[in-house]
Motif scaffolding. Structure first.
Motif, PDB file in Angstrom:
ATOM      1  N   GLN A  95      -1.296   9.577   3.825  1.00  0.00           N
ATOM      2  CA  GLN A  95      -1.349  10.231   2.518  1.00  0.00           C
ATOM      3  C   GLN A  95      -1.848  11.673   2.628  1.00  0.00           C
ATOM      4  O   GLN A  95      -1.306  12.576   1.977  1.00  0.00           O
ATOM      5  CB  GLN A  95      -2.265   9.448   1.574  1.00  0.00           C
ATOM      6  CG  GLN A  95      -2.309  10.010   0.154  1.00  0.00           C
ATOM      7  CD  GLN A  95      -0.973   9.929  -0.546  1.00  0.00           C
ATOM      8  OE1 GLN A  95      -0.434   8.836  -0.734  1.00  0.00           O
ATOM      9  NE2 GLN A  95      -0.421  11.070  -0.938  1.00  0.00           N
ATOM     10  N   LYS A 152       0.872  -1.170   0.000  1.00  0.00           N
ATOM     11  CA  LYS A 152       0.000   0.000   0.000  1.00  0.00           C
ATOM     12  C   LYS A 152       0.912   1.222   0.000  1.00  0.00           C
ATOM     13  O   LYS A 152       1.935   1.234   0.681  1.00  0.00           O
ATOM     14  CB  LYS A 152      -0.924  -0.007   1.222  1.00  0.00           C
ATOM     15  CG  LYS A 152      -1.958  -1.130   1.187  1.00  0.00           C
ATOM     16  CD  LYS A 152      -2.883  -1.079   2.397  1.00  0.00           C
ATOM     17  CE  LYS A 152      -3.916  -2.196   2.327  1.00  0.00           C
ATOM     18  NZ  LYS A 152      -4.827  -2.179   3.508  1.00  0.00           N
ATOM     19  N   PRO A 180      -3.712  -0.854   7.966  1.00  0.00           N
ATOM     20  CA  PRO A 180      -5.109  -0.423   7.837  1.00  0.00           C
ATOM     21  C   PRO A 180      -5.273   0.699   6.824  1.00  0.00           C
ATOM     22  O   PRO A 180      -4.459   1.621   6.756  1.00  0.00           O
ATOM     23  CB  PRO A 180      -5.454   0.058   9.251  1.00  0.00           C
ATOM     24  CG  PRO A 180      -4.514  -0.687  10.141  1.00  0.00           C
ATOM     25  CD  PRO A 180      -3.230  -0.816   9.365  1.00  0.00           C
ATOM     26  N   ASP A 181      -6.337   0.610   6.029  1.00  0.00           N
ATOM     27  CA  ASP A 181      -6.598   1.633   5.018  1.00  0.00           C
ATOM     28  C   ASP A 181      -6.737   3.016   5.646  1.00  0.00           C
ATOM     29  O   ASP A 181      -6.330   4.023   5.053  1.00  0.00           O
ATOM     30  CB  ASP A 181      -7.872   1.293   4.239  1.00  0.00           C
ATOM     31  CG  ASP A 181      -7.677   0.102   3.310  1.00  0.00           C
ATOM     32  OD1 ASP A 181      -6.510  -0.210   2.973  1.00  0.00           O
ATOM     33  OD2 ASP A 181      -8.685  -0.518   2.926  1.00  0.00           O
ATOM     34  N   GLU A 182      -7.326   3.065   6.839  1.00  0.00           N
ATOM     35  CA  GLU A 182      -7.488   4.352   7.516  1.00  0.00           C
ATOM     36  C   GLU A 182      -6.126   4.987   7.815  1.00  0.00           C
ATOM     37  O   GLU A 182      -5.946   6.203   7.646  1.00  0.00           O
ATOM     38  CB  GLU A 182      -8.268   4.177   8.815  1.00  0.00           C
ATOM     39  CG  GLU A 182      -8.463   5.483   9.585  1.00  0.00           C
ATOM     40  CD  GLU A 182      -9.140   5.271  10.925  1.00  0.00           C
ATOM     41  OE1 GLU A 182      -9.356   6.268  11.638  1.00  0.00           O
ATOM     42  OE2 GLU A 182      -9.439   4.114  11.274  1.00  0.00           O
ATOM     43  N   THR A 183      -5.181   4.171   8.241  1.00  0.00           N
ATOM     44  CA  THR A 183      -3.834   4.686   8.523  1.00  0.00           C
ATOM     45  C   THR A 183      -3.170   5.172   7.245  1.00  0.00           C
ATOM     46  O   THR A 183      -2.547   6.244   7.219  1.00  0.00           O
ATOM     47  CB  THR A 183      -2.970   3.588   9.170  1.00  0.00           C
ATOM     48  OG1 THR A 183      -3.596   3.155  10.379  1.00  0.00           O
ATOM     49  CG2 THR A 183      -1.573   4.113   9.490  1.00  0.00           C
ATOM     50  N   ALA A 235      -4.634   6.290   4.598  1.00  0.00           N
ATOM     51  CA  ALA A 235      -5.305   7.527   4.195  1.00  0.00           C
ATOM     52  C   ALA A 235      -4.814   8.714   5.013  1.00  0.00           C
ATOM     53  O   ALA A 235      -4.621   9.818   4.470  1.00  0.00           O
ATOM     54  CB  ALA A 235      -6.817   7.365   4.334  1.00  0.00           C
ATOM     55  N   ARG A 236      -4.594   8.515   6.305  1.00  0.00           N
ATOM     56  CA  ARG A 236      -4.103   9.609   7.148  1.00  0.00           C
ATOM     57  C   ARG A 236      -2.670   9.994   6.775  1.00  0.00           C
ATOM     58  O   ARG A 236      -2.327  11.178   6.716  1.00  0.00           O
ATOM     59  CB  ARG A 236      -4.163   9.196   8.619  1.00  0.00           C
ATOM     60  CG  ARG A 236      -5.577   9.009   9.167  1.00  0.00           C
ATOM     61  CD  ARG A 236      -5.540   8.584  10.623  1.00  0.00           C
ATOM     62  NE  ARG A 236      -4.998   9.647  11.471  1.00  0.00           N
ATOM     63  CZ  ARG A 236      -4.617   9.481  12.734  1.00  0.00           C
ATOM     64  NH1 ARG A 236      -4.676   8.267  13.277  1.00  0.00           N
ATOM     65  NH2 ARG A 236      -4.150  10.492  13.436  1.00  0.00           N
TER      66      ARG A 236
END
Length: 246
Positions: A215, A96, A207-210, A212-213
């Protein structure tokens, strides 16, 4: 929301932060982007990672390792990321991504006294090309049918081989080449190739949330000019994002 609920939310937030797992960032000796100092890792990319994590207030560490080991750990271990990582088609599915820490052209470099002057990729295949194991350039060379590839543990070893005449050309980024020249290395450009994005490559379980943060915070560093100011301190040109190609 009542006062009791606000207080509860506050302490739950503190508890979540306190128990957040450490994110492990791995990198290599690749100045001026990442390199070791007496005080720990430093460089233009290291500074960006440190600013991102400070803003997010998440626990993290940064370790400088041989590139092949750093890459393998990020690919195999949860909560591990590797940078400054060239983003290509083969690597895309393995990680990712948070990017770009850097946007640059790939370039083949020769010794200043060398007469080697390939005009195309096919002509460059006649020569021994120096690179590092698991580096983006190694993948590029193999994908494009190069057979005379010399591998080293890090960029410094590869450049030493070039200067000693043990390899004909070295593949690196244009900005790194410029920093070599500024440091007095006897090198010059031989062949400029395509654009490339470099970023933070994280294990697929991150985690996708991490992601996203991370990025969003990198986007902020780019938008407010912080990234360019970091590059300027290291004698690097600003990114030219429109030239990048994954």
């Amino acid at each position: 929301m009542g006062v009791k609920h606000l207080i509860l939310a506050f302490f739950l937030g503190l508890s979540a932060t306190a128990h957040a797992e450490t994110i492990h960032f791995l990198t290599e000796e690749y100045p001026p982007y990442n390199f070791s100092t007496a005080g720990g890792a430093n460089g233009a990319s290291v500074e960006q990672v440190a600013l991102i994590m400070k803003a997010l207030d998440l626990p993290y560490d940064i370790e400088v390792l041989p590139w092949a080991r750093a890459f393998t750990l990020a690919e195999s271990q949860s909560l591990h990321c590797v940078f400054t990582t060239g983003h290509d088609a083969e690597r895309d599915r393995k990680f990712k991504w948070i990017e770009p820490l850097l946007v640059d052209h790939m370039i083949m470099v020769r010794h200043r006294d060398s007469a080697i002057a390939p005009r195309t990729i096919d002509e460059a295949k006649e020569f021994v090309i120096g690179t590092q194991r698991e580096d983006f350039s190694a993948t590029y060379l193999k994908t494009h049918g190069f057979e005379k590839i010399d591998y080293a543990a890090n960029l410094d070893s590869t450049v030493k081989k070039l200067i000693a005449g043990r390899v004909d050309l070295v593949m690196t980024s244009e900005k790194t080449f410029e920093s070599m020249q500024a440091a007095g290395r006897p090198v010059e450009a031989a062949l400029v190739l395509e654009g490339k994005q470099y970023g933070i490559a994280c294990h697929r379980d991150m985690p996708d949330e991490t992601i996203a943060r991370l990025q969003a915070e990198l986007d902020r560093l780019i938008a407010d000019g912080t990234q360019d100011r970091i590059f300027e301190r290291y004698g690097l040109r600003p990114n030219r994002i429109e030239q990048a190609a994954k």
